[in-house]
Design a protein around this motif. Structure first.
Motif, PDB file in Angstrom:
ATOM      1  N   SER A   1       3.780 -32.852 -60.626  1.00  0.00           N
ATOM      2  CA  SER A   1       4.800 -32.054 -59.941  1.00  0.00           C
ATOM      3  C   SER A   1       4.210 -30.768 -59.371  1.00  0.00           C
TER       4      SER A   1
ATOM      5  N   ARG B   1       2.193 -31.836 -56.294  1.00  0.00           N
ATOM      6  CA  ARG B   1       3.091 -32.192 -55.188  1.00  0.00           C
ATOM      7  C   ARG B   1       3.642 -30.946 -54.503  1.00  0.00           C
ATOM      8  N   ARG B   2       4.056 -29.969 -55.289  1.00  0.00           N
ATOM      9  CA  ARG B   2       4.600 -28.742 -54.703  1.00  0.00           C
ATOM     10  C   ARG B   2       3.532 -27.971 -53.935  1.00  0.00           C
TER      11      ARG B   2
ATOM     12  N   VAL C   1       4.999 -21.093 -56.221  1.00  0.00           N
ATOM     13  CA  VAL C   1       5.032 -22.262 -57.104  1.00  0.00           C
ATOM     14  C   VAL C   1       4.922 -21.835 -58.561  1.00  0.00           C
TER      15      VAL C   1
ATOM     16  N   HIS D   1       7.845 -22.484 -61.567  1.00  0.00           N
ATOM     17  CA  HIS D   1       7.549 -23.753 -62.228  1.00  0.00           C
ATOM     18  C   HIS D   1       7.321 -23.525 -63.715  1.00  0.00           C
TER      19      HIS D   1
END
Length: 234
Positions: free
Chosen positions: A105, A108-109, A211, A215
């Protein structure tokens, strides 16, 4: 099982090394930087940040490209990093797995954010090889044949401690030179491309900070330090 240490790669004179490590609240975000590539310091910073309760770790640095069409200034977001170095041995599992995976994840970000600002982004496996300038042409050819995207000196030393503490982590690597094309950081065209590389690193910092501040989604949860690798082990 511990494997013997091995040795890595050419780096540009103007490279930057930074490990962004995010604590549970934005004002507790920590940015560790080192003026010279040093896997040991990257590992210590990652380990300490995880002990103090970091929720996410992102490594940003430069690398030698291993793809035929790799261009200086392109970005690599590695899916996993093979540790051809010694400091990560303390974090290997019982099987001595030396492939340290980035959090899907987070990767991907980072990929979406870089693409969104117009960067050329490549995904794949990379290798952390710890002795600068000690890689041989045979090493480079073997890495290229294996399909690895780049070679650098520190990413595995950030991902390994993060995984041991169950902290999601990722990396952004900026290609400094194309190793399979025989380029060297001493080549005039590589030195002349310094401005583009610095711009690419600035883009990496720009996209990584949002991010790491958000996150995971519960980044405002109360502070809680993570267990040690020994406590986290099954």
């Amino acid at each position: 099982m511990r494997s013997p240490p091995s040795a890595t790669t050419r780096k540009s004179q103007d490279q930057s090394r930074v490990c962004l490590l995010c604590a549970p609240r934005p004002w507790e975000t920590t940015c560790f930087g080192t003026p010279e590539p040093t896997a040991g310091l990257s590992r210590v910073n990652s380990h300490l940040a995880c002990v103090l309760g970091a929720r996410c770790a992102i490594f940003i640095g430069t690398c030698g490209g291993l793809l035929d069409d790799a261009a200086a200034g392109d970005h690599i977001v590695p899916d996993a990093v093979y540790a051809d170095e010694s400091s990560t041995r303390a974090y290997e599992g019982p099987a001595g797995d030396r492939l340290h995976r980035a959090d899907p994840s987070v990767s991907r970000r980072l990929t979406m954010a870089l693409t969104g600002v117009g960067c050329t982004v490549r995904r794949g496996l990379t290798v952390t090889h710890q002795a600068q300038l000690a890689e041989s042409w045979a090493d480079i050819q073997a890495w290229h044949k294996a399909g690895w995207a780049g070679a650098e000196m520190e990413a595995a030393s950030v991902l390994a401690p993060a995984a041991a503490f169950a902290v999601p982590a990722g990396a952004i690597l900026v290609i400094a030179d194309n190793l399979v094309a025989g380029q060297s950081v001493f080549d005039p065209e590589i030195r002349e491309g310094r401005t583009r590389r610095r711009g690419a690193l600035a883009d990496a910092y720009k996209v990584a900070l949002p991010v790491i501040l958000t996150h995971p989604d519960d980044a405002t949860a109360p502070f809680a330090s993570h267990p040690s690798p020994q406590e986290a082990a099954p």
